[in-house]
Every structure is written in C-alpha cells, then in structure tokens.
Design an enzyme around this catalytic site. Structure first.
Site, short mmCIF file in Angstrom:
data_model
loop_
_atom_site.label_atom_id
_atom_site.label_comp_id
_atom_site.label_asym_id
_atom_site.label_seq_id
_atom_site.Cartn_x
_atom_site.Cartn_y
_atom_site.Cartn_z
N LYS A 228 0.83 -1.20 0.00
CA LYS A 228 0.00 0.00 0.00
C LYS A 228 0.87 1.26 0.00
O LYS A 228 2.02 1.25 0.45
CB LYS A 228 -0.93 0.01 1.20
CG LYS A 228 -0.25 0.02 2.56
CD LYS A 228 -1.28 -0.12 3.67
CE LYS A 228 -0.63 -0.25 5.04
NZ LYS A 228 -1.62 -0.45 6.11
N CYS A 497 -3.52 1.81 11.99
CA CYS A 497 -4.67 2.54 11.46
C CYS A 497 -5.11 3.70 12.35
O CYS A 497 -5.63 4.69 11.85
CB CYS A 497 -5.84 1.57 11.25
SG CYS A 497 -5.51 0.30 10.01
#
Length: 585
Positions: A228, A497
């Site tokens: 990512k 996150c």
C-alpha cells in the site's frame, strides 16, 4: 545511509510473495470476481478474489462477536464487506450525504456510517447480494471506491481548512489531481460493478515520465505496487493529516495567499509487528521543494521508483520506508529527480503548530460560518440518547454549503450563511451532534475500528476508548488539568490505522484487555513515541497515567505538552532515528 549494490537488482534470493502471483494472474484486477458474485453458497469470496476485492476498495470481514455462536450452529461466520469510499480531501455535498445515508440505513448490517482518519467514510456490514448495488449506488452519487485499499496509492488526504481560503481551494484541487493521476487505469472496476459504464467524466491524466512502463497500467505496472502507498497534502501550520504517516507528503508553500509549490516528504509509515525488530514506524524524510508545474511529475516519479525498487518478497518490508532504508535516501532521491526531470530545490521554510480540529463554530474569510462537529470515533449511528445519523440527515436536507470529513474522524458543516447559522446549530444540538460535555481530552483522542469486525484486531479500540477517556478525564480533573489535553490514541493491533505511533501517548493492542504503552510523541505529530511498558491492563495503564499527569501538572513548563514533558524529564528517551532507534531500550 549507504548502499553497496544496484538498487534495481533483485532483492535477496527469496521467492516473490504469493500476492505478486495473484496480481500477475488477475487480468488487471478482474480475477473471477464477477463469477464469484453469483456464488450463493458462501457469503465470502473464494481464492484470489479475497485479496483482489481490496483493489476495488473492499475488505471481507465477519462479526467476531458471533463466531462461536455460529460455529456451534454449524454456520459459516457472518461474512460481509467493509467498503471505503475514495474522497480526495474529504469534501462531499449534502445531496451525496443523503444518498450515502440512505444506503447505509437500508443495506448494511449495522446501519452506520463511519468517518475514517483517511478522510473518507466506510460502510460496514454489506452482504454479498448487495455489493454490486452498492457500487452502482455510489456511482450514481458521483463517487467510487477505486484504489482505497491494497497495493496502490490510496485516498489522498488534504488539510481541511474550516475558515475557507484560496490556498485551501487550490491545495484541495491538487489532492484531487494527484489522486486521479495515480489511479489504476484498468477497466476492472467498471467492468465488474458498473457493467462497463465509464467511471470518470474525464480520463485520468496520462503518465508524464519517459521511464514509466507502457501498457494497461503505465504508472502502476501489471503487478501494481509492492505494498500500500499513502499520500497527503498538508497546509501548514495545521498538521491534522499527520503528514509524517504517509509514504508521500506534499507540504503546501504559499506566496501572497496562493499556492506556488510543495515541499516533498517521502517514507513515512506507522505499522510494525510485535516483537519483529526489523519492522518499525518512521517519520518521512525531506526531499526538497518542487514548483506546481512538477507536482504530478514528482508524485509519479516517487511511486514508480517504489514500484520498481520495493521489496516484493517480504510484505512486511515492502513499504517505501524500507526501500529508502535499503537503498539509501540519497540514492532514492536521485532516481526520483532523474524520473521527474528536475532537481529538488532546497526545502522552503514551514512549521506546524496544531493538528487537532477546531471543534465548534469558526467564521470564514468570506463571511460564512463553518461548524466542526466532534464525532466520537467517527461513528455515525442512531442510539436512543444520540440519534447522530438522523441529525446529519436533517442538516443535509437544509444545508447549502458542503461537508468536509477530517483526518481526525470529525465532520465540518462548511459554508453556512449567517442567516442559517442558528437553524443549523439548533438541529445539531437537538440530535446530540453538539454537546457541551465533550472535553478537550476527548476531542484529542482517537481509535481505530478494531473488534468486532477487523480481522487483524488483537484487542478492543473503538469500543474501549470512550470508557478509557472517562477515566482519563477524571485523572486530568483531579490534577487541575481539566482544560488541558494529551494526544492519546488506541489501536487494536500494531498495523497503525489509529496513528498511535504519532501520539503523545499511544496504546497498541497486544491481546484482549492488554496493550503496549508508548509515550513521547509530540502535539504536532513529528516524533515517534517509545515503548514504555508492554502487555499491560487498563488498571495498570490508568495507574501509570495518574502518576504521569500528576507530575506533568506540577512540573511542566509554560504550554509544555505531555509528550515534550515526558522527553525532558526522562520518562522515555526520544526516538531520534526510528529505523535503528525505535526498538532500543
């Protein structure tokens, strides 16, 4: 950093990860997803499709609270999808919001909309029969979920300026341009979800650099990125997007109130793995300044260099920061300069002073008002005492400006005319969207989703933090610090996150009811905190915080944040060089 071999040479004699095989064989992200949709035997996706749907903005999840019960009933886990919308810069119209709300209410298991710290919203609990309808619904609203997950450039963040200014408008436009430029070119999203209907009113811009590969994916390549990739645009002095958590950061530089170029930062990222000292969070490195005319050249050059040089064997070492560590920052920077066709100019001066949202009303430069609503953990759902989702729906029905989602999981009702201000406030208070009981500490705390839906979760986060903050508020009041705050964040695992690795105090889930306690980040988000104590319970955490906050109250210097106090007094040593220093005792 030094490097002794050609960075383009193949990495150590290890086979590529299986993700590389499935991307290579996916027919540019089509896979057999379309056929899999018709499989009513399971609510899940089979084989490679489990990974491929992530490129389309979805993760397969199940409610872990129900696993044991369903296993006992000899049922498959309750599989459903989480979808993350692509929303560069987080700006959305009230009409779009009403459409988003309608789908959530009628077609998800939980009925909620969740604002994420990637400045967009997520649906949770979409069952397999409703997935295609969801994408078509978003398309009708002018939205999509292309490239919001997996090995691509994800949703591009941008500072949300509630005051409104020409500089913010320009920066937001560049966030959208960067997002569009780095999108996958494959037609897979349209083919699978929209029956081939064209997704964009204008095609993504063509690649600019000679070094970029030809073919269907001229920027990302047939195998896309090794891992990512996250990008953000920040407008100093506000650092609400946590610019140092991104692989690529653009720091807006202005002259006379208008954007003239960007300082470019590369190599940030916050994930690690418990006990794996070869993994680490990292703040990004300053590469230099580029004028506006080379912004897309630069973004493309950084992405393509990472595409070609990143580790495709070990996904734990596949992010940009590990490539920089392996080949050397100077070597990577020189390659980016070669590909974008100019040298970086020296970094232009900038500094950060804040990164929290300004909750409440702010008067804009053009005479309108902007209302920043605190949304705890970004979760908009109706409860008996706080029908927040209904409240947002009622505001959307009458609001004539736009909404802005923030990277702190809050929502701005932007561009409210003076004559409409009282009406908007009345609705917000009626439905619990404004509360005078929300403390500064609560406003500056954040958690990821974690249990019950995240498959990676090791401990509670979103459901844990409200009660934790109640107790931290009591400690703050006890020590005369009720009007102060600590940037405090909780994540259910070490994947980053909740951005706990840029907090003054960060809690990272280790097991149910147990967390690793980190301290020593700073208020502006430019320093990684250090591990203080491992695998401890909530009572242990609160006892430590009580001692710390009491000492901070007695001994702090004027306006000294807790993270700076913790470093100054030796509670922890500062993390000065994360690749070598993060795991040091």
């Amino acid at each position: 950093m030094s490097h002794t071999h050609d960075p383009r040479a193949k990495l150590p004699d290890a086979p590529y990860s299986d993700n590389e095989r499935l991307k290579d064989e996916s027919d540019y992200l089509h896979g057999s997803i379309a056929a899999d949709l018709g499989d009513g035997i399971t609510g899940a996706f089979r084989g490679d499709n489990f990974q491929l749907i992530r490129f389309h903005g979805m993760y397969e999840q199940d409610n872990r609270d129900l696993r044991a019960e369903r296993t006992e009933q000899k049922l498959e886990p309750l599989k459903s999808m989480m979808l993350r919308c692509r929303l560069p810069g987080g700006i959305i119209t009230p009409q779009q919001w009403l459409g988003i709300d309608e789908f959530a209410g009628e077609n998800t298991l939980y009925g909620s909309i969740r604002i994420t710290n990637r400045q967009t919203f997520q649906y949770h609990g979409v069952l397999k029969p409703n997935i295609k309808a969801m994408h078509q619904w978003l398309h009708k609203l002018g939205l999509d979920s292309i490239a919001t997950a997996s090995d691509v450039n994800r949703n591009v963040l941008c500072t949300t300026n509630p005051v409104e200014s020409a500089l913010h408008r320009e920066a937001h436009e560049w966030a959208k341009k960067i997002s569009m430029h780095l999108l996958p070119r494959t037609t897979a999203y349209a083919d699978i979800w929209l029956d081939g209907e064209k997704v964009f009113t204008t095609e993504p811009t063509k690649p600019l650099n000679k070094e970029i590969a030809d073919g269907v994916e001229p920027i990302l390549g047939k195998n896309y990125l090794p891992r990512k990739f996250k990008t953000a645009v920040v407008i100093p002095p506000d650092n609400e997007v946590d610019i140092h958590s991104n692989d690529l950061g653009f720091v807006a530089i202005e002259e006379n109130g208008h954007l003239v170029g960007f300082n470019v930062l590369v190599g940030g990222g916050l994930s690690s793995e418990h006990g794996n000292t070869t993994t680490y969070p990292n703040t990004s490195y300053e590469f230099g300044y580029v004028p506006l005319s080379h912004t897309l050249h630069c973004a493309e050059a950084v992405v393509s260099t990472q595409r070609d040089w990143g580790d495709r064997s070990d996904r734990k070492h596949a992010r940009t920061r590990y490539t920089l560590e392996r080949v050397g920052v100077d070597v990577f920077k020189a390659e980016v300069e070669k590909r974008m066709g100019i040298k970086f100019e020296p970094i232009r001066p900038y500094h950060f002073t804040t990164r929290g949202d300004r909750i409440g009303w702010v008067k804009g430069e053009e005479g309108n008002w902007h209302l920043t609503l605190y949304i705890e953990n970004g979760r908009l759902i109706d409860t008996d005492d706080k029908p927040l989702k209904t409240g947002m729906r009622e505001i959307a029905k009458i609001h004539k400006g736009n909404f802005r989602l923030t990277a702190n999981q809050n929502l701005i009702v932007a561009g409210v005319a003076p004559k409409d201000k009282a009406k908007i406030e009345k609705l917000a208070r009626k439905y619990g969207l404004i509360s005078d009981k929300v403390t500064k500490q609560r406003e500056n705390s954040m958690a990821c989703v974690s249990l019950p839906t995240c498959p990676l979760a090791m401990a509670e986060a979103e459901r844990f933090i409200p009660g934790l903050i109640d107790q931290v508020d009591a400690i703050m009041a006890k020590h005369g610090m009720a009007d102060e705050h600590i940037v405090l964040r909780v994540t259910g695992c070490p994947n980053g996150c909740g951005r706990a690795m840029l907090a003054e105090i960060g809690l990272v889930g280790k097991a149910i009811g147990r967390y690793n306690l980190f301290a020593g980040g700073n208020r502006i988000g430019t320093r990684i905190p250090r591990l203080y104590k491992e695998n401890i319970t909530e009572p242990e955490i609160l006892a430590i915080l009580d001692e710390w906050i009491g000492a901070w109250a007695r001994e702090r210097k004027t306006d000294e944040g807790f993270g700076d106090y913790a470093i100054r007094t030796g509670i922890v040593k500062p993390v000065l060089d994360p690749p070598r220093d993060f795991w040091a005792a």
